[in-house]
Structures are given as structure tokens and as C-alpha cells.
Enzyme design. Sequence first.
Site, PDB file in Angstrom:
ATOM      1  N   PRO A   8       1.942   3.270  -5.666  1.00  0.00           N
ATOM      2  CA  PRO A   8       3.126   3.970  -5.178  1.00  0.00           C
ATOM      3  C   PRO A   8       3.871   3.112  -4.169  1.00  0.00           C
ATOM      4  O   PRO A   8       3.315   2.197  -3.564  1.00  0.00           O
ATOM      5  CB  PRO A   8       2.530   5.214  -4.502  1.00  0.00           C
ATOM      6  CG  PRO A   8       1.194   4.750  -4.019  1.00  0.00           C
ATOM      7  CD  PRO A   8       0.695   3.810  -5.081  1.00  0.00           C
ATOM      8  N   GLU A   9       5.132   3.401  -4.007  1.00  0.00           N
ATOM      9  CA  GLU A   9       5.922   2.769  -2.950  1.00  0.00           C
ATOM     10  C   GLU A   9       5.864   3.667  -1.715  1.00  0.00           C
ATOM     11  O   GLU A   9       5.581   4.864  -1.792  1.00  0.00           O
ATOM     12  CB  GLU A   9       7.371   2.613  -3.420  1.00  0.00           C
ATOM     13  CG  GLU A   9       7.534   1.877  -4.729  1.00  0.00           C
ATOM     14  CD  GLU A   9       7.418   0.360  -4.604  1.00  0.00           C
ATOM     15  OE1 GLU A   9       7.646  -0.179  -3.511  1.00  0.00           O
ATOM     16  OE2 GLU A   9       7.099  -0.269  -5.633  1.00  0.00           O
ATOM     17  N   LYS A  26       0.976   3.467   2.424  1.00  0.00           N
ATOM     18  CA  LYS A  26       0.787   4.128   1.137  1.00  0.00           C
ATOM     19  C   LYS A  26      -0.339   5.157   1.177  1.00  0.00           C
ATOM     20  O   LYS A  26      -0.777   5.652   0.135  1.00  0.00           O
ATOM     21  CB  LYS A  26       0.497   3.089   0.058  1.00  0.00           C
ATOM     22  CG  LYS A  26       1.617   2.083  -0.140  1.00  0.00           C
ATOM     23  CD  LYS A  26       1.267   1.126  -1.261  1.00  0.00           C
ATOM     24  CE  LYS A  26       2.347   0.083  -1.455  1.00  0.00           C
ATOM     25  NZ  LYS A  26       2.054  -0.814  -2.595  1.00  0.00           N
ATOM     26  N   ARG A  44       0.512  -9.442 -11.196  1.00  0.00           N
ATOM     27  CA  ARG A  44       1.460  -8.356 -11.409  1.00  0.00           C
ATOM     28  C   ARG A  44       2.824  -8.917 -11.775  1.00  0.00           C
ATOM     29  O   ARG A  44       3.182 -10.043 -11.421  1.00  0.00           O
ATOM     30  CB  ARG A  44       1.559  -7.492 -10.148  1.00  0.00           C
ATOM     31  CG  ARG A  44       0.218  -6.868  -9.760  1.00  0.00           C
ATOM     32  CD  ARG A  44       0.351  -5.981  -8.559  1.00  0.00           C
ATOM     33  NE  ARG A  44       1.193  -4.819  -8.841  1.00  0.00           N
ATOM     34  CZ  ARG A  44       1.546  -3.938  -7.902  1.00  0.00           C
ATOM     35  NH1 ARG A  44       1.152  -4.101  -6.656  1.00  0.00           N
ATOM     36  NH2 ARG A  44       2.306  -2.900  -8.222  1.00  0.00           N
ATOM     37  N   ASN A  74       5.611  -2.973  -5.662  1.00  0.00           N
ATOM     38  CA  ASN A  74       6.172  -4.003  -6.524  1.00  0.00           C
ATOM     39  C   ASN A  74       7.683  -3.882  -6.688  1.00  0.00           C
ATOM     40  O   ASN A  74       8.396  -4.884  -6.785  1.00  0.00           O
ATOM     41  CB  ASN A  74       5.502  -3.952  -7.907  1.00  0.00           C
ATOM     42  CG  ASN A  74       5.697  -5.245  -8.674  1.00  0.00           C
ATOM     43  OD1 ASN A  74       5.814  -6.310  -8.081  1.00  0.00           O
ATOM     44  ND2 ASN A  74       5.744  -5.158  -9.989  1.00  0.00           N
TER      45      ASN A  74
END
Length: 276
Positions: free
Chosen positions: A2-3, A51, A263, A168
Site C-alpha cells: 500500500p501507499e 504503512k 519491482r 512504488n
Amino acid sequence: MPEGDSVWRAARQLHEALAGQTLTASDFRVPRFATLNLTGWTVAEVVPRGKHLLMRVKGPGDKALTIHSHLKMEGTWQVYPPGGRWRKPGFTARCVLRTTAADAVGFSLGILEVVATANEDSIVGFLGPDLLGPDWDLDEAERRLRARPEVPIGVAILDQSNLAGIGNIYRCEACFLSGVHPATPVSKVADLRTLMTDAKQLLEANLGPGRRVTILNARGMPVGRMAGRPGYWVYRRDQHACLKCGTPVRRGLLGKLNGEEERDIYFCPRCQPFPE
């Protein structure tokens, strides 16, 4: 993962639904805490830390515990009216908390544990300054990043021990706005402070309702929520034209972070040239 904005919104929703309420039932569906019963305890507050979600509850004799959760890739908290029908399969529920006002259910949580509130540092004390928290400290975040100058900036800003809250999406978007390829070593990033400030502005712009958008106007307001407008500069826009120069956006892979797999990164090869 999650952001930070997603976790912030989840914490706000849970706080609004549960803070000040007495638990009428609790159900922890993980072996370690399966027998824990917090019926009669009161939810004091729900706060985000990077987070991580911290739900602080108080019980008899001034006891204080913290329900700590991390959403990882697929986790979510949802709030329902008492007895409301769940929108996700019951077998994915990891935590169920009930009050007379609402039911809160944590589905597919990557981490779920309960610790003494006094010992919260044992689970989140390693985190760097939180971009959305009262502890945000630009100087300290920069110091932590510069302590490992050889690390690619796209890896360094995902390391939550440097600064907390970037995932990301925001690493790709913040690097684009700074004209920095994510593989650029920290030591070669001309303006770390602006990159972090941009990331903070993007996170703050997405704390309200609606889809996440990183294209902002001069006042810092999202402009990509209109139908047909892209929401991101480069994230998941590979093969589409860069919104600044028209060059096709590319997708690549970058490094490993604390043992995690490589990633995806998204970047414009013209606006963000690969470091020499």
C-alpha cells in the site's frame, strides 16, 4: 504494497467508526492471538505510521494494547453497520471487531499482532520520518538517505527506515518529477529535498475521496480526475507517450530491497536519462 495515503485513509475511517466505542466482541483469526478476547475494551484511537496501522485500545486497570496491522499487497480494512454483510469472503477475514455502532473487519492482512502500547517502538520504531505524520523531518530523512550514497534512489526511498510512506507508485512519480532515473545512486541526485517534497505533496493531494492522481496544477490540486485524463505521469503508462516530451514511457526492474524481489519501475528515457 500500500501507499501511505491508502493507510492514512484507512486509519481515518477506522478512527471515525471506532474511537470512543466499547468493543462488544473481538475475533483474531491468527493462531497466536486466537484466544485473545478484548470484549469490554475501549478503542482510544486509530493512527497511521507510514504503512502501518496502530489501533490503540484501553482495558481494565489502565491496561493499554495496540492492534498492529500491515496491509502488505492484498490487505484491507472495511467498516460495516452492525451485522452488515461483508463484501469479501469470510475465509479471508483476519480480524473482526464489533461495537454497537459498527463492525470493522480486516481482510487478508499481511501482519496482525497485538502488543502493549508501551512497546510500540518494538514494531515501528525502525521507521524513518513519516511523510504524512507529525514527525516528518526533511533534514533527518535526507541524512538517512545520504548515509548510503551508493544505493539507487528508487530503492532508497522505498526503504521505510529512511522515510515512511512511499510505495512504488509514488517513487516512480516523484523520480519523474525530479527528472531522475530511479536507478541513479543517491549521491548523484542533485536535489534530494525537492524529490522528497514532491512525494509529500503528491501523498497529501490524495488524502480525500476519488481515484489517486499525481498530475497536479500550480496550486497542488489534482487535475487528472476528469474522464479520459491519465492519473499518473509514468506509473503503468509504459508504451504510452510521455506527457511532457512525447517519448514512449518504459518499464524496467530495479534492485532488491531487504530481500524482496525486484519491482517494476516506470520512467521516461528522455526526461529521466539512465545514469552514466
